[in-house]
Design a protein around this motif. Structure first.
Motif, short mmCIF file in Angstrom:
data_model
loop_
_atom_site.label_atom_id
_atom_site.label_comp_id
_atom_site.label_asym_id
_atom_site.label_seq_id
_atom_site.Cartn_x
_atom_site.Cartn_y
_atom_site.Cartn_z
N MET A 129 0.81 -1.21 0.00
CA MET A 129 0.00 0.00 0.00
C MET A 129 0.86 1.27 0.00
SD MET A 129 -3.15 0.90 -0.22
CE MET A 129 -4.08 -0.54 0.31
N THR A 130 2.02 1.22 0.64
CA THR A 130 2.92 2.38 0.62
C THR A 130 3.36 2.68 -0.81
OG1 THR A 130 3.70 1.90 2.85
CG2 THR A 130 5.10 3.29 1.50
N GLY A 131 3.76 1.63 -1.51
CA GLY A 131 4.15 1.80 -2.91
C GLY A 131 3.00 2.28 -3.77
N ALA A 134 2.37 6.02 -3.31
CA ALA A 134 3.35 6.83 -4.05
C ALA A 134 3.10 6.75 -5.56
CB ALA A 134 4.76 6.34 -3.72
N TYR A 135 2.90 5.56 -6.05
CA TYR A 135 2.75 5.29 -7.49
C TYR A 135 1.50 5.97 -8.04
CZ TYR A 135 3.13 2.08 -11.58
OH TYR A 135 3.27 1.52 -12.82
N ALA A 136 0.36 5.73 -7.39
CA ALA A 136 -0.90 6.32 -7.87
C ALA A 136 -0.92 7.83 -7.66
CB ALA A 136 -2.08 5.67 -7.14
N GLY A 137 -0.40 8.28 -6.54
CA GLY A 137 -0.42 9.71 -6.26
C GLY A 137 0.43 10.51 -7.22
N LEU A 138 1.58 9.97 -7.57
CA LEU A 138 2.49 10.69 -8.46
C LEU A 138 2.04 10.58 -9.92
CD1 LEU A 138 5.23 12.21 -8.78
CD2 LEU A 138 6.28 9.96 -9.15
N MET A 271 -6.56 29.90 -7.47
CA MET A 271 -7.34 30.46 -8.58
C MET A 271 -6.45 31.10 -9.63
SD MET A 271 -10.47 32.12 -6.37
CE MET A 271 -9.34 32.98 -5.26
N GLY A 272 -5.63 32.05 -9.21
CA GLY A 272 -4.82 32.78 -10.17
C GLY A 272 -3.84 31.89 -10.92
N LYS A 273 -3.31 30.90 -10.23
CA LYS A 273 -2.35 29.99 -10.87
C LYS A 273 -3.02 28.78 -11.52
CE LYS A 273 1.66 31.17 -8.00
NZ LYS A 273 2.85 30.63 -7.29
N ARG A 274 -4.33 28.69 -11.39
CA ARG A 274 -5.10 27.56 -11.95
C ARG A 274 -4.53 26.21 -11.50
NH1 ARG A 274 -3.18 31.74 -14.68
NH2 ARG A 274 -3.13 31.01 -16.85
N ILE A 275 -4.29 26.11 -10.22
CA ILE A 275 -3.72 24.89 -9.64
C ILE A 275 -4.82 23.85 -9.47
CG2 ILE A 275 -2.66 23.91 -7.57
CD1 ILE A 275 -1.33 26.68 -7.15
N ARG A 276 -4.51 22.63 -9.83
CA ARG A 276 -5.43 21.52 -9.57
C ARG A 276 -4.95 20.78 -8.32
NH1 ARG A 276 -5.51 16.20 -10.64
NH2 ARG A 276 -3.87 16.26 -12.24
N MET A 277 -5.77 20.78 -7.28
CA MET A 277 -5.42 20.14 -6.02
C MET A 277 -6.41 19.00 -5.76
SD MET A 277 -5.17 21.92 -2.23
CE MET A 277 -3.92 23.08 -2.79
N GLU A 278 -5.88 17.80 -5.54
CA GLU A 278 -6.75 16.63 -5.36
C GLU A 278 -6.27 15.76 -4.20
OE1 GLU A 278 -8.29 12.67 -7.84
OE2 GLU A 278 -7.33 14.34 -8.90
N GLY A 279 -7.15 15.56 -3.24
CA GLY A 279 -6.87 14.59 -2.19
C GLY A 279 -7.16 13.19 -2.70
N PHE A 280 -6.44 12.21 -2.17
CA PHE A 280 -6.67 10.84 -2.65
C PHE A 280 -6.39 9.83 -1.55
CE2 PHE A 280 -2.15 11.29 -3.16
CZ PHE A 280 -1.62 10.01 -3.06
N ILE A 281 -6.95 8.65 -1.75
CA ILE A 281 -6.74 7.50 -0.87
C ILE A 281 -6.33 6.32 -1.74
CG2 ILE A 281 -7.86 5.91 0.76
CD1 ILE A 281 -9.80 8.23 1.41
N ALA A 282 -5.30 5.62 -1.35
CA ALA A 282 -4.76 4.55 -2.19
C ALA A 282 -5.79 3.45 -2.44
CB ALA A 282 -3.50 3.96 -1.54
N PHE A 283 -6.72 3.23 -1.52
CA PHE A 283 -7.74 2.20 -1.70
C PHE A 283 -8.49 2.35 -3.02
CE2 PHE A 283 -8.25 2.14 3.19
CZ PHE A 283 -7.22 1.23 3.31
N ASP A 284 -8.56 3.57 -3.54
CA ASP A 284 -9.32 3.82 -4.78
C ASP A 284 -8.53 3.45 -6.03
OD1 ASP A 284 -11.40 4.88 -3.26
OD2 ASP A 284 -10.62 6.93 -3.38
N HIS A 285 -7.30 2.99 -5.88
CA HIS A 285 -6.44 2.79 -7.04
C HIS A 285 -5.88 1.37 -7.14
CE1 HIS A 285 -6.58 7.12 -7.89
NE2 HIS A 285 -6.49 7.28 -6.58
N HIS A 286 -6.62 0.40 -6.61
CA HIS A 286 -6.12 -0.98 -6.64
C HIS A 286 -6.05 -1.54 -8.06
CE1 HIS A 286 -5.27 -2.01 -2.55
NE2 HIS A 286 -6.44 -1.61 -2.12
N ASP A 287 -6.67 -0.89 -9.02
CA ASP A 287 -6.55 -1.35 -10.40
C ASP A 287 -5.12 -1.20 -10.92
OD1 ASP A 287 -7.31 1.53 -10.25
OD2 ASP A 287 -6.99 1.45 -12.42
N LEU A 288 -4.29 -0.45 -10.19
CA LEU A 288 -2.89 -0.28 -10.58
C LEU A 288 -1.96 -1.30 -9.93
CD1 LEU A 288 -2.54 3.64 -10.37
CD2 LEU A 288 -2.80 2.25 -12.43
#
Length: 339
Positions: A129-131, A134-138, A271-288
């Motif tokens: 899950m640690t890997g 990192a893998y899904a988040g990056l 807003m001004g920099k049009r940054i996309r910020m997304e929180g995530f949980i690794a459980f949602d990415h087990h397809d990887l």
């Protein structure tokens, strides 16, 4: 004949930073496994900052720990006896029944792992899950793309050190922040990062990040992997390039806060920099998972991956291992050797 097993229990909800009195070490007897059950002796368990959230009785994506019962967490163990035809003695299994030495559980609570391909603890680190975090988040949440300058907070931790390594393996400039000279040296000398910040030695984190960005010939950062929040998030917002992406994995700087926590003062830069910020949980990415294990195994076998670990010995050291996540003692993934 029943087997004795020691386990760590949560006996009261912590107020702020957990203290030893919030926990108890108990001894139980583990009898023969029942119908459909498997008996497991744990080899390694892992601790991580997210466990702090489960100690509070508050809504979350996972239920809180039950008081006066053994806590739960990722672990790998060896099957001792089995009444489930899918498992045999000697099998290596992954599960979420850590914080104890041995137990009986239904086979559905266990997942087999290949003990010949990687060392057992790898399935709690870079191949677990640690890997995946990192893998899904990056790669997925952060959307790493050619030419990105990457900034990673808690870069010497289990997740952060893997984020740094994956980004470097893919040819990117990486700036990492960690607390203390030893950890900063590790990022520079062992992981070969392009910029390193010892945040404990910096009076102004934003200025420190600006210095490192300039030193590598960049205008700003394109991808921020956040494990910390607080001043690190403030600095990342200040130095973000237009259309930067922020993968929000954790905010350890706030986990033990007992009162109100103020957001970064420059949050309007999103807003001004049009940054996309997304929180995530690794459980949602087990397809990887298959892609993760294939890449990590190949990098490991080629000697390109450093398995950063701090290992404590014995269940009686589990609490010390956990508290070490918050006081700066630990480097890389924090494990407790049980078997």
């Amino acid at each position: 004949m029943p087997m004795q097993s020691r386990e760590v229990r949560l006996v009261r909800r912590p107020q702020g930073t957990p203290v030893p009195e919030d926990f108890a070490l108990a001894v139980t007897e583990v009898g023969a496994p029942g119908e459909g059950e498997v008996q497991v002796r744990n080899l390694f368990m892992a601790v991580d900052p997210a466990m702090r959230g489960r100690m509070d009785d508050a809504p979350s994506y996972v239920p809180p720990f039950v008081l006066d019962a053994a806590m739960e967490g990722p672990a790998v163990g060896e099957v001792v006896a089995s009444n489930d035809p899918a498992f045999a003695p000697g099998d290596l299994v992954f599960h979420r029944l850590g914080w104890r030495e041995a137990f009986n559980a239904p086979g559905s609570a266990l997942q087999k792992r290949d003990g010949s391909a990687l060392p057992p603890q790898a399935y709690l680190g870079f191949a677990g899950m640690t890997g995946l975090t990192a893998y899904a988040g990056l790669l997925r949440v952060g959307g790493l793309k050619p030419g990105d300058v990457v900034f990673v907070s808690a870069a010497s931790g289990g997740v952060g050190s893997l984020v740094c390594q994956i980004a470097k393996l893919k040819g990117h400039k990486v700036i990492g922040s960690a607390g203390g000279a030893h950890k900063a040296a590790y990022l520079r000398d062992e992981l070969g990062l392009d910029g390193v910040i010892d945040y404990k030695a910096e009076p102004n984190l934003t200025k420190a990040l600006a210095r490192e960005v300039k030193a590598i010939g960049a205008k700003g950062i394109d991808l921020y992997f956040d494990n910390v929040g607080g001043d690190h998030l403030h600095a990342a917002l200040a130095l973000a390039n237009p259309f930067a992406r922020f993968a929000i994995c954790g905010m350890i700087s706030q986990y033990n806060a007992a009162g109100h926590v103020s957001p970064p003062r420059n949050l309007t830069l999103i807003m001004g920099k049009r940054i996309r910020m997304e929180g995530f949980i690794a459980f949602d990415h087990h397809d990887l998972d298959q892609h993760l294990v294939a890449d990590m195994t190949a990098w490991h076998k080629a000697g390109l991956l450093k398995a950063s670990e701090t290992v404590y010995d014995g269940i009686d050291q589990a609490l010390s291992a956990f508290l070490g996540l918050f006081d700066g003692r630990n480097l890389g993934r924090t494990l407790v050797r049980l078997g």
